[in-house]
Design an enzyme around this catalytic site. Structure first.
Site, mmCIF file in Angstrom:
data_model
loop_
_atom_site.group_PDB
_atom_site.id
_atom_site.type_symbol
_atom_site.label_atom_id
_atom_site.label_comp_id
_atom_site.label_asym_id
_atom_site.label_seq_id
_atom_site.Cartn_x
_atom_site.Cartn_y
_atom_site.Cartn_z
ATOM 1 N N TYR A 156 16.823 29.590 5.555
ATOM 2 C CA TYR A 156 15.729 30.399 6.108
ATOM 3 C C TYR A 156 15.905 30.579 7.611
ATOM 4 C CZ TYR A 156 13.006 30.094 1.793
ATOM 5 O OH TYR A 156 12.573 30.199 0.511
ATOM 6 N N LYS A 216 0.834 -1.214 0.000
ATOM 7 C CA LYS A 216 0.000 0.000 0.000
ATOM 8 C C LYS A 216 0.867 1.261 0.000
ATOM 9 C CE LYS A 216 -0.412 -0.062 5.041
ATOM 10 N NZ LYS A 216 -1.221 -0.531 6.188
#
Ligand SMILES: *Cc1c(COP(=O)(O)O)cnc(C)c1O
Length: 339
Positions: free
Chosen positions: A248, A33
């Site tokens: 940042y 999955k």
């Protein structure tokens, strides 16, 4: 471009360990999955089928369609077909869902033995069999799922105990409603390695096959090998002076002259931002500053950087689990099988 390698030998080793614990290879259903836990659905399906795995478990019909040529049996965990799809098996997660399946669908009934997530309560078993029969569905299996097979404690045992009672009742009901050859399954990776017994007719194995199972303290930890490695490629490099800051917010400040390289992946690719300033790669390279959308910086000049080859250590540095770290890896990253 950043890329992923999949280690075929490690995967084979894991399947061998699983088969040894289970004393069977045929009972293994490989859970593919969510893009095979981020490893790549097609690549893992190919490796698995070539290694003799005949059963797969997926979440959706779309996933099943991609791999259906490769397996004899595919169980869909959470999707309902609108047209008959006799080649697939479908999980019944609730009473209401029963009437939504086209007649003739092959179904497997999930029982809630204590996780209280999906499945029907054990006292509704009879009612469910009746409804499945009335709707013309073919009931092939009854299953449950463990909530804490990886933790020391009694939960695993009382869920097993409840499931044994469900199995006895289901076998009686199967006779009455004509569901011959009813099968049972319950174990995930942790349950398989938790105990030599109680593996029913099939086990649903995800994380162990990918080599990233983590059993709780004091529980036996099988010697599995991680299959997936994540690599970045250098976009640029610079020399920083003491006091210069990176990325940042400038959250990392150089304390001396040092070399910093910037690599071509960031949180848009699934690199966890919470690993910023914390994670140390297998070669000893440290993340410097914040991980940004498409970039990350490390204190090295390597052209190609191994970001991780064991998702467990990387996940821990980012404050999560290997499952989440792996499954978030963007499908556009190239996946290559290495021998
Ligand atoms: C995901 C899943 C599994 C596999 O669990 P692992 O811990 O990865 O082995 C098994 N069964 C069900 C119902 C699942 O959703």
């Amino acid at each position: 471009m950043a890329f992923i390698t999949l280690d075929r030998k490690a995967f084979h080793h894991n399947i061998n360990m699983i088969a040894k614990q289970l004393q069977s290879r045929d009972k293994i259903a490989l859970v593919l999955k969510d893009n095979a836990y981020g490893h790549g659905l097609e690549q893992m399906a190919q490796m698995a089928s070539r290694y003799g795995i005949t059963r797969a478990v997926v979440r959706t019909i779309d996933e099943a369609m991609v791999i259906q040529e490769r397996f004899n049996y595919i169980l869909v965990l959470a999707d309902t077909p609108t047209i008959p799809m006799p080649q697939l098996n479908f999980t019944i997660n609730s009473m209401d869902q029963i009437r939504q399946f086209p007649r003739g669908s092959r179904v497997e009934l999930k029982i809630d033995t204590g996780m209280h997530r999906n499945g029907i309560a054990p006292y509704l078993l009879h009612h469910a069999f009746e409804k499945i029969s009335k709707n013309g569905l073919k009931l092939e299996a009854v299953l449950t799922h463990h909530r804490s097979a990886d933790e020391l404690g009694t939960d695993y045992f009382w869920q097993r105990h409840r499931f044994e009672a469900v199995k006895r009742e289901a076998l009686t009901l199967a006779k009455r409603y004509g569901f011959e050859g009813l099968r049972f399954h319950s174990a995930n990776s942790a349950a398989l390695f938790r105990s030599k017994e109680g593996h029913d007719d099939m086990v649903r194995i995800g994380i162990a096959a990918y080599g990233c199972l983590e059993m709780g303290p004091t529980l036996p930890q099988p010697d599995l090998l991680p299959v997936l490695s994540l690599w970045g490629e250098k976009l640029s490099q610079r020399r920083l002076n003491r006091g210069e800051r990176i990325g940042y917010g400038g959250t990392f400040t150089a304390t001396r002259q040092q070399t910093v390289s910037n690599y071509d992946l960031g949180y848009a690719d699934g690199l966890l931002r919470s690993a910023s300033n914390r994670y140390i790669a297998p070669g000893g390279e440290t993340v410097l500053g914040r991980i940004s959308m498409d970039n990350c910086s490390f204190n090295t000049d390597a052209e190609r950087l191994l970001i991780f080859n064991d998702a467990r250590q990387y996940a821990e540095a980012a404050g999560t689990i290997a499952y989440e770290a792996l499954v978030g890896l963007h499908p556009r990253l190239k996946r290559k099988i290495v021998e």
